[in-house]
Design a protein around this motif. Structure first.
Motif, PDB file in Angstrom:
ATOM      1  N   SER A 193       0.139  11.508  -1.923  1.00 41.06           N
ATOM      2  CA  SER A 193      -0.486  12.385  -2.852  1.00 41.06           C
ATOM      3  C   SER A 193       0.457  12.813  -4.028  1.00 41.06           C
ATOM      4  O   SER A 193       1.747  12.623  -3.827  1.00 41.06           O
ATOM      5  CB  SER A 193      -1.241  13.556  -2.284  1.00 41.06           C
ATOM      6  N   GLY A 204       0.717  -1.079   0.140  1.00 44.12           N
ATOM      7  CA  GLY A 204      -0.073  -0.014   0.026  1.00 44.12           C
ATOM      8  C   GLY A 204       0.831   1.335   0.096  1.00 44.12           C
ATOM      9  O   GLY A 204       2.016   1.340   0.292  1.00 44.12           O
ATOM     10  N   HIS A 205       0.332   2.154  -0.200  1.00 45.62           N
ATOM     11  CA  HIS A 205       0.711   3.647  -0.479  1.00 45.62           C
ATOM     12  C   HIS A 205      -0.072   4.426   0.038  1.00 45.62           C
ATOM     13  O   HIS A 205      -1.148   4.788  -0.520  1.00 45.62           O
ATOM     14  CB  HIS A 205       1.789   3.859  -1.694  1.00 45.62           C
ATOM     15  N   THR A 206       0.318   5.545   1.115  1.00 46.16           N
ATOM     16  CA  THR A 206      -0.561   6.820   1.067  1.00 46.16           C
ATOM     17  C   THR A 206       0.321   7.898   0.992  1.00 46.16           C
ATOM     18  O   THR A 206       1.474   8.278   1.692  1.00 46.16           O
ATOM     19  CB  THR A 206      -0.871   6.837   2.946  1.00 46.16           C
ATOM     20  N   TYR A 260      -0.663   4.204  -5.585  1.00 45.86           N
ATOM     21  CA  TYR A 260      -1.197   2.951  -5.553  1.00 45.86           C
ATOM     22  C   TYR A 260      -2.246   2.760  -6.657  1.00 45.86           C
ATOM     23  O   TYR A 260      -2.133   1.705  -7.343  1.00 45.86           O
ATOM     24  CB  TYR A 260      -1.760   2.654  -4.092  1.00 45.86           C
ATOM     25  N   HIS A 318      -5.015  10.734  -1.862  1.00 44.86           N
ATOM     26  CA  HIS A 318      -3.731  10.179  -1.149  1.00 44.86           C
ATOM     27  C   HIS A 318      -3.331   8.712  -1.525  1.00 44.86           C
ATOM     28  O   HIS A 318      -2.571   8.239  -0.879  1.00 44.86           O
ATOM     29  CB  HIS A 318      -3.917  10.340   0.436  1.00 44.86           C
ATOM     30  N   GLU A 319      -4.253   8.128  -2.549  1.00 45.52           N
ATOM     31  CA  GLU A 319      -3.661   6.625  -2.913  1.00 45.52           C
ATOM     32  C   GLU A 319      -3.346   6.699  -4.477  1.00 45.52           C
ATOM     33  O   GLU A 319      -3.605   5.822  -5.269  1.00 45.52           O
ATOM     34  CB  GLU A 319      -4.872   5.821  -2.487  1.00 45.52           C
TER      35      GLU A 319
END
Length: 254
Positions: free
Chosen positions: A101, A97-99, A156, A152-153
């Motif tokens: 922007s 996962g990645h948070t 991803y 924010h994803e």
């Protein structure tokens, strides 16, 4: 006998979460399952123990995605475990996962997420294709963020959208061999990836209210969908993105 008796499957990222549920379900349906994991051997053993306790069969395949030689290591372990048998089902599930922007993502973030979520699945699929039987299955785990704008994803979501393109293109290219290629878009699912979300009851309630079926998904919900696509029942489904989100964000909620 199960619908997948006599068949073989590779599930990447199968030591926990959605991948584990997929591996357990395919094994319950009769497939011999290669349980891929990155570094946590104990979790992979737990998955295999659960598979065997339910009467299924599997074997572990270690390889940390995004590192040098990752595809080679996985392929060598897979071929050894198959012992000369072809591969019938490939499930590209492993991902990070990645948070972040557009403003906050770093080149290091970008490269890591794309390496694990896209580069390795692409070249793994390329590598195992000669092993894949005619009439086989390739299934990619995608995400609802390919159709829902979540700033924010972004990084991803870009990797998952690319997997969808790969699925459609390969579905066309491999149709002559009877191989189906599909993606399954998942939404918020109750795994350790949402541990932070679980700390905020109001956030959980917001997700549930935004989901047509009124709850957060369970890994088994996804495992059952994958079992369908892996079976003969889905022989006429290819090049498709199947939404398995419980109906996340289908309306405005007003």
């Amino acid at each position: 006998m199960g619908k997948l008796t006599g068949r073989t499957a590779l599930v990447t990222g199968a030591s926990r979460g959605i991948g584990r549920a997929i591996a357990e379900r395919l094994a319950a349906d009769g497939a011999l399952v290669a349980v891929h994991y990155a570094t946590d051997e104990a979790e992979a053993k737990d998955t295999l123990t659960a598979i065997e306790a339910a009467g299924g069969k599997g074997f572990p395949v270690p390889s940390e995605f995004g590192t040098e030689g990752d595809v080679d290591r996985l392929f060598d372990g897979l071929r050894q475990g198959l012992s000369g048998r072809p591969l019938d089902i490939l499930v590209n599930n492993a991902a990070v996962g990645h948070t972040g922007s557009l403003e906050s993502a770093t080149p290091q973030d970008y490269d890591r997420v794309f390496a694990v979520n896209l580069r390795t699945p692409f070249f793994l699929t390329q590598r195992v294709l000669p092993l894949l039987s005619d009439g086989g299955r390739i299934i990619n785990i995608s995400s609802s963020v390919t159709r829902i704008a979540v700033s924010h994803e972004l990084v991803y979501g870009m990797t998952k959208a690319a997997l969808d393109v790969m699925a459609r293109t390969l579905a066309h290219a491999l149709g002559g061999r009877g191989i189906t290629v599909n993606s399954v878009a998942v939404g918020v699912t109750d795994t350790d990836m949402i541990a932070l979300l679980r700390q905020y009851p109001e956030a959980v309630a917001a997700v549930e209210s935004a989901t047509a079926l009124g709850r957060i998904g369970q890994p088994a919900d996804i495992g059952d969908v994958i079992a369908f696509l892996a079976s003969d029942d889905a022989r006429w489904v290819t090049g498709h993105v199947l939404d398995a989100t419980g109906g996340m964000c289908l309306g405005l909620g007003i």
